[in-house]
Design a protein around this motif. Structure first.
Motif, PDB file in Angstrom:
ATOM      1  N   GLY A  95     -18.629  37.123 -17.236  1.00  0.00           N
ATOM      2  CA  GLY A  95     -17.530  36.759 -18.120  1.00  0.00           C
ATOM      3  C   GLY A  95     -17.027  35.344 -17.935  1.00  0.00           C
ATOM      4  O   GLY A  95     -16.785  34.622 -18.898  1.00  0.00           O
ATOM      5  N   SER A  96     -16.871  34.897 -16.672  1.00  0.00           N
ATOM      6  CA  SER A  96     -16.288  33.577 -16.443  1.00  0.00           C
ATOM      7  C   SER A  96     -16.448  33.190 -14.982  1.00  0.00           C
ATOM      8  O   SER A  96     -16.861  33.987 -14.135  1.00  0.00           O
ATOM      9  N   PHE A  97     -16.070  31.925 -14.723  1.00  0.00           N
ATOM     10  CA  PHE A  97     -15.980  31.419 -13.352  1.00  0.00           C
ATOM     11  C   PHE A  97     -14.550  30.935 -13.136  1.00  0.00           C
ATOM     12  O   PHE A  97     -13.891  30.466 -14.065  1.00  0.00           O
ATOM     13  N   GLU A  98     -14.086  31.047 -11.915  1.00  0.00           N
ATOM     14  CA  GLU A  98     -12.760  30.556 -11.573  1.00  0.00           C
ATOM     15  C   GLU A  98     -12.861  29.596 -10.405  1.00  0.00           C
ATOM     16  O   GLU A  98     -13.650  29.808  -9.477  1.00  0.00           O
ATOM     17  N   ILE A  99     -12.055  28.507 -10.461  1.00  0.00           N
ATOM     18  CA  ILE A  99     -11.962  27.545  -9.357  1.00  0.00           C
ATOM     19  C   ILE A  99     -10.547  27.611  -8.793  1.00  0.00           C
ATOM     20  O   ILE A  99      -9.576  27.584  -9.546  1.00  0.00           O
ATOM     21  N   SER A 100     -10.444  27.674  -7.493  1.00  0.00           N
ATOM     22  CA  SER A 100      -9.129  27.614  -6.855  1.00  0.00           C
ATOM     23  C   SER A 100      -9.202  26.670  -5.659  1.00  0.00           C
ATOM     24  O   SER A 100     -10.276  26.416  -5.117  1.00  0.00           O
ATOM     25  N   GLY A 101      -8.043  26.160  -5.276  1.00  0.00           N
ATOM     26  CA  GLY A 101      -7.965  25.297  -4.106  1.00  0.00           C
ATOM     27  C   GLY A 101      -7.932  23.812  -4.401  1.00  0.00           C
ATOM     28  O   GLY A 101      -7.645  23.012  -3.505  1.00  0.00           O
ATOM     29  N   ALA A 102      -8.232  23.396  -5.625  1.00  0.00           N
ATOM     30  CA  ALA A 102      -8.294  21.966  -5.936  1.00  0.00           C
ATOM     31  C   ALA A 102      -6.903  21.334  -5.834  1.00  0.00           C
ATOM     32  O   ALA A 102      -5.906  21.944  -6.224  1.00  0.00           O
ATOM     33  N   PRO A 103      -6.809  20.101  -5.323  1.00  0.00           N
ATOM     34  CA  PRO A 103      -5.503  19.433  -5.236  1.00  0.00           C
ATOM     35  C   PRO A 103      -5.024  19.000  -6.621  1.00  0.00           C
ATOM     36  O   PRO A 103      -5.834  18.742  -7.518  1.00  0.00           O
ATOM     37  N   VAL A 104      -3.734  18.929  -6.786  1.00  0.00           N
ATOM     38  CA  VAL A 104      -3.171  18.426  -8.044  1.00  0.00           C
ATOM     39  C   VAL A 104      -3.410  16.923  -8.146  1.00  0.00           C
ATOM     40  O   VAL A 104      -3.719  16.402  -9.222  1.00  0.00           O
ATOM     41  N   SER A 105      -3.306  16.221  -7.000  1.00  0.00           N
ATOM     42  CA  SER A 105      -3.550  14.785  -6.981  1.00  0.00           C
ATOM     43  C   SER A 105      -4.242  14.427  -5.677  1.00  0.00           C
ATOM     44  O   SER A 105      -4.149  15.156  -4.680  1.00  0.00           O
ATOM     45  N   ILE A 106      -4.917  13.278  -5.687  1.00  0.00           N
ATOM     46  CA  ILE A 106      -5.689  12.839  -4.526  1.00  0.00           C
ATOM     47  C   ILE A 106      -5.725  11.318  -4.527  1.00  0.00           C
ATOM     48  O   ILE A 106      -5.591  10.691  -5.581  1.00  0.00           O
ATOM     49  N   THR A 116      -6.923  23.237   3.415  1.00  0.00           N
ATOM     50  CA  THR A 116      -5.930  23.373   2.342  1.00  0.00           C
ATOM     51  C   THR A 116      -6.556  23.265   0.967  1.00  0.00           C
ATOM     52  O   THR A 116      -6.234  24.044   0.055  1.00  0.00           O
ATOM     53  N   ASN A 117      -7.460  22.309   0.787  1.00  0.00           N
ATOM     54  CA  ASN A 117      -8.071  22.095  -0.527  1.00  0.00           C
ATOM     55  C   ASN A 117      -9.568  22.370  -0.521  1.00  0.00           C
ATOM     56  O   ASN A 117     -10.339  21.717  -1.227  1.00  0.00           O
ATOM     57  N   ASP A 118      -9.985  23.340   0.281  1.00  0.00           N
ATOM     58  CA  ASP A 118     -11.337  23.860   0.116  1.00  0.00           C
ATOM     59  C   ASP A 118     -11.452  24.465  -1.282  1.00  0.00           C
ATOM     60  O   ASP A 118     -10.491  25.039  -1.800  1.00  0.00           O
ATOM     61  N   ILE A 119     -12.613  24.338  -1.891  1.00  0.00           N
ATOM     62  CA  ILE A 119     -12.811  24.802  -3.264  1.00  0.00           C
ATOM     63  C   ILE A 119     -13.496  26.156  -3.256  1.00  0.00           C
ATOM     64  O   ILE A 119     -14.611  26.302  -2.741  1.00  0.00           O
ATOM     65  N   THR A 120     -12.839  27.154  -3.826  1.00  0.00           N
ATOM     66  CA  THR A 120     -13.408  28.498  -3.928  1.00  0.00           C
ATOM     67  C   THR A 120     -13.811  28.769  -5.372  1.00  0.00           C
ATOM     68  O   THR A 120     -13.011  28.591  -6.288  1.00  0.00           O
ATOM     69  N   VAL A 121     -15.062  29.178  -5.552  1.00  0.00           N
ATOM     70  CA  VAL A 121     -15.571  29.545  -6.873  1.00  0.00           C
ATOM     71  C   VAL A 121     -15.794  31.054  -6.897  1.00  0.00           C
ATOM     72  O   VAL A 121     -16.466  31.603  -6.013  1.00  0.00           O
ATOM     73  N   PHE A 159     -25.824  31.506  -5.277  1.00  0.00           N
ATOM     74  CA  PHE A 159     -25.005  32.621  -4.819  1.00  0.00           C
ATOM     75  C   PHE A 159     -25.898  33.725  -4.255  1.00  0.00           C
ATOM     76  O   PHE A 159     -27.026  33.925  -4.696  1.00  0.00           O
ATOM     77  N   THR A 160     -25.359  34.452  -3.281  1.00  0.00           N
ATOM     78  CA  THR A 160     -26.095  35.535  -2.643  1.00  0.00           C
ATOM     79  C   THR A 160     -25.304  36.835  -2.781  1.00  0.00           C
ATOM     80  O   THR A 160     -24.087  36.835  -2.976  1.00  0.00           O
ATOM     81  N   SER A 161     -26.013  37.951  -2.700  1.00  0.00           N
ATOM     82  CA  SER A 161     -25.382  39.256  -2.818  1.00  0.00           C
ATOM     83  C   SER A 161     -25.949  40.180  -1.754  1.00  0.00           C
ATOM     84  O   SER A 161     -27.163  40.250  -1.558  1.00  0.00           O
ATOM     85  N   GLY A 162     -25.064  40.868  -1.062  1.00  0.00           N
ATOM     86  CA  GLY A 162     -25.488  41.772  -0.008  1.00  0.00           C
ATOM     87  C   GLY A 162     -24.488  41.782   1.124  1.00  0.00           C
ATOM     88  O   GLY A 162     -23.484  41.064   1.106  1.00  0.00           O
ATOM     89  N   GLU A 163     -24.735  42.587   2.124  1.00  0.00           N
ATOM     90  CA  GLU A 163     -23.818  42.728   3.238  1.00  0.00           C
ATOM     91  C   GLU A 163     -23.556  41.383   3.916  1.00  0.00           C
ATOM     92  O   GLU A 163     -24.475  40.703   4.358  1.00  0.00           O
ATOM     93  N   GLY A 164     -22.284  40.978   3.962  1.00  0.00           N
ATOM     94  CA  GLY A 164     -21.903  39.748   4.626  1.00  0.00           C
ATOM     95  C   GLY A 164     -22.233  38.479   3.865  1.00  0.00           C
ATOM     96  O   GLY A 164     -22.106  37.382   4.420  1.00  0.00           O
ATOM     97  N   LEU A 165     -22.632  38.584   2.598  1.00  0.00           N
ATOM     98  CA  LEU A 165     -23.020  37.411   1.807  1.00  0.00           C
ATOM     99  C   LEU A 165     -21.913  37.053   0.808  1.00  0.00           C
ATOM    100  O   LEU A 165     -20.780  37.503   0.931  1.00  0.00           O
ATOM    101  N   ASP A 166     -22.230  36.245  -0.200  1.00  0.00           N
ATOM    102  CA  ASP A 166     -21.193  35.744  -1.117  1.00  0.00           C
ATOM    103  C   ASP A 166     -20.512  36.858  -1.900  1.00  0.00           C
ATOM    104  O   ASP A 166     -19.282  36.894  -2.018  1.00  0.00           O
ATOM    105  N   ASN A 167     -21.328  37.689  -2.535  1.00  0.00           N
ATOM    106  CA  ASN A 167     -20.806  38.806  -3.329  1.00  0.00           C
ATOM    107  C   ASN A 167     -19.777  38.352  -4.364  1.00  0.00           C
ATOM    108  O   ASN A 167     -18.694  38.914  -4.498  1.00  0.00           O
ATOM    109  N   GLY A 168     -20.123  37.300  -5.083  1.00  0.00           N
ATOM    110  CA  GLY A 168     -19.299  36.850  -6.196  1.00  0.00           C
ATOM    111  C   GLY A 168     -18.277  35.789  -5.880  1.00  0.00           C
ATOM    112  O   GLY A 168     -17.607  35.302  -6.796  1.00  0.00           O
ATOM    113  N   THR A 169     -18.145  35.378  -4.623  1.00  0.00           N
ATOM    114  CA  THR A 169     -17.179  34.327  -4.297  1.00  0.00           C
ATOM    115  C   THR A 169     -17.693  33.494  -3.134  1.00  0.00           C
ATOM    116  O   THR A 169     -18.247  34.022  -2.174  1.00  0.00           O
ATOM    117  N   HIS A 170     -17.533  32.175  -3.262  1.00  0.00           N
ATOM    118  CA  HIS A 170     -17.976  31.269  -2.205  1.00  0.00           C
ATOM    119  C   HIS A 170     -16.986  30.124  -2.090  1.00  0.00           C
ATOM    120  O   HIS A 170     -16.490  29.599  -3.089  1.00  0.00           O
TER     121      HIS A 170
END
Length: 300
Positions: A95-106, A116-121, A159-170
């Motif tokens: 359906g979509s991708f989401e980005i979180s963690g990006a700074p408002v300004s740099i 603090t500003n690690d990027i999670t997809v 991206f990887t899927s399985g025990e201990g892997l990404d499973n939809g988020t990295h």
């Protein structure tokens, strides 16, 4: 959804059966379209009958390589063994991708701070669930042509899927992202499933520390221009005069440093002088803003 039949070995009258699941997002229904919920999650085995049907629907995928468990128990209990059934529910279509963690300004040239500003997809299915079975590739690009991005189109992340892997988020270390061009920039995550799923975040880039100045519109000899002795530079009628010297402050990346509030002044040296100490200059000149009268830049 799934269709499940409960069989009793004895027919001793109507029997109420309590349905339950270890998923908080599932529900039980009496119809195959899963539109009519079963009241109190109870089904009745009728007299002269030995089965009851129900349907189960869950909008949340089961954990990777794991199951949800449906349990059927008598209510009230008369000593019969509960029945259980394990079911695996896969995520829906991408359906979509989401980005979180990006700074408002740099600041230009500074890597995003970590953690603090690690990027999670996060990959989502069409129902908004994390799509834990997605194994495509992603990479980043930016409206900033000077950007340094470790995971770009020449170095894609799978991206990887399985025990201990990404499973939809990295999560990507913030040190992998450096923007350098002042202004409103975008960071885009692209993917191997198609550009229609691109996700964009806006980031304001501010100038870095002062690095150098430029001077324009002055009688520069190398450009074939000259000044007249005893004439102010704003007097027209010779060379390209009048001149209106323009001083521009820049950071290391060529951005105009519009927040600079330091001082500047003008000095003049002959080619035989050792520049740097205005008292050593052998040139005869008069500038309004010389080493004794500095001009202070303003910002705002």
């Amino acid at each position: 959804s799934s269709n499940n039949n409960i069989y009793l070995t004895e027919d001793d009258g109507p029997t109420a059966l309590q349905l339950s699941a270890d998923s908080a997002s599932g529900s039980f229904y009496s119809d195959s379209d899963c539109e009519t919920a079963i009241p109190s999650d109870q089904v009745i085995v009728a007299v002269s009958g030995n089965s009851a049907s129900f349907f189960y629907k869950d909008n949340q995928p089961s954990p990777v390589n794991n199951y949800f468990t449906i349990t059927v128990a008598e209510t009230p209990s008369e000593g019969l063994t509960d029945a259980t059934q394990q079911i695996r529910i896969k995520p829906g279509d991408l359906g979509s991708f989401e980005i979180s963690g990006a700074p408002v300004s740099i600041v230009a040239g500074a890597a995003f701070s970590s953690p603090t500003n690690d990027i999670t997809v996060t990959v989502k299915d069409i129902f908004g669930n994390t799509k834990n079975d997605w194994t495509g590739q992603i990479w980043f690009y930016s409206s900033d042509s000077q950007a340094d991005l470790v995971y770009d189109d020449s170095n894609k992340y799978s991206f990887t899927s399985g025990e201990g892997l990404d499973n939809g988020t990295h999560t990507f270390d913030g040190g992998n992202f450096v923007l350098k061009t002042k202004g409103n920039q975008s960071l885009v995550v692209h993917n191997s499933s198609g550009g229609e799923y691109d996700e964009v975040v806006a980031i304001t880039v501010n100038p870095a520390a002062i690095d150098h100045f430029s001077l324009s519109d002055y009688p520069r000899t190398a450009s074939g221009k000259f000044a007249m002795s005893s004439f102010s530079w704003d007097t027209p009628g010779y060379s390209d005069a009048p001149y209106d010297p323009i001083v521009t402050a820049y950071d290391l990346y060529g951005n105009i440093k519009d927040d600079y509030v330091g001082e500047t002044w003008f000095e003049l040296y002959k080619s035989t002088d050792a520049a740097g100490n205005p008292l050593d200059s052998s040139a005869n000149y008069a500038f309004d803003y010389d080493y004794t009268n500095h001009y202070t830049f303003t910002s705002g």
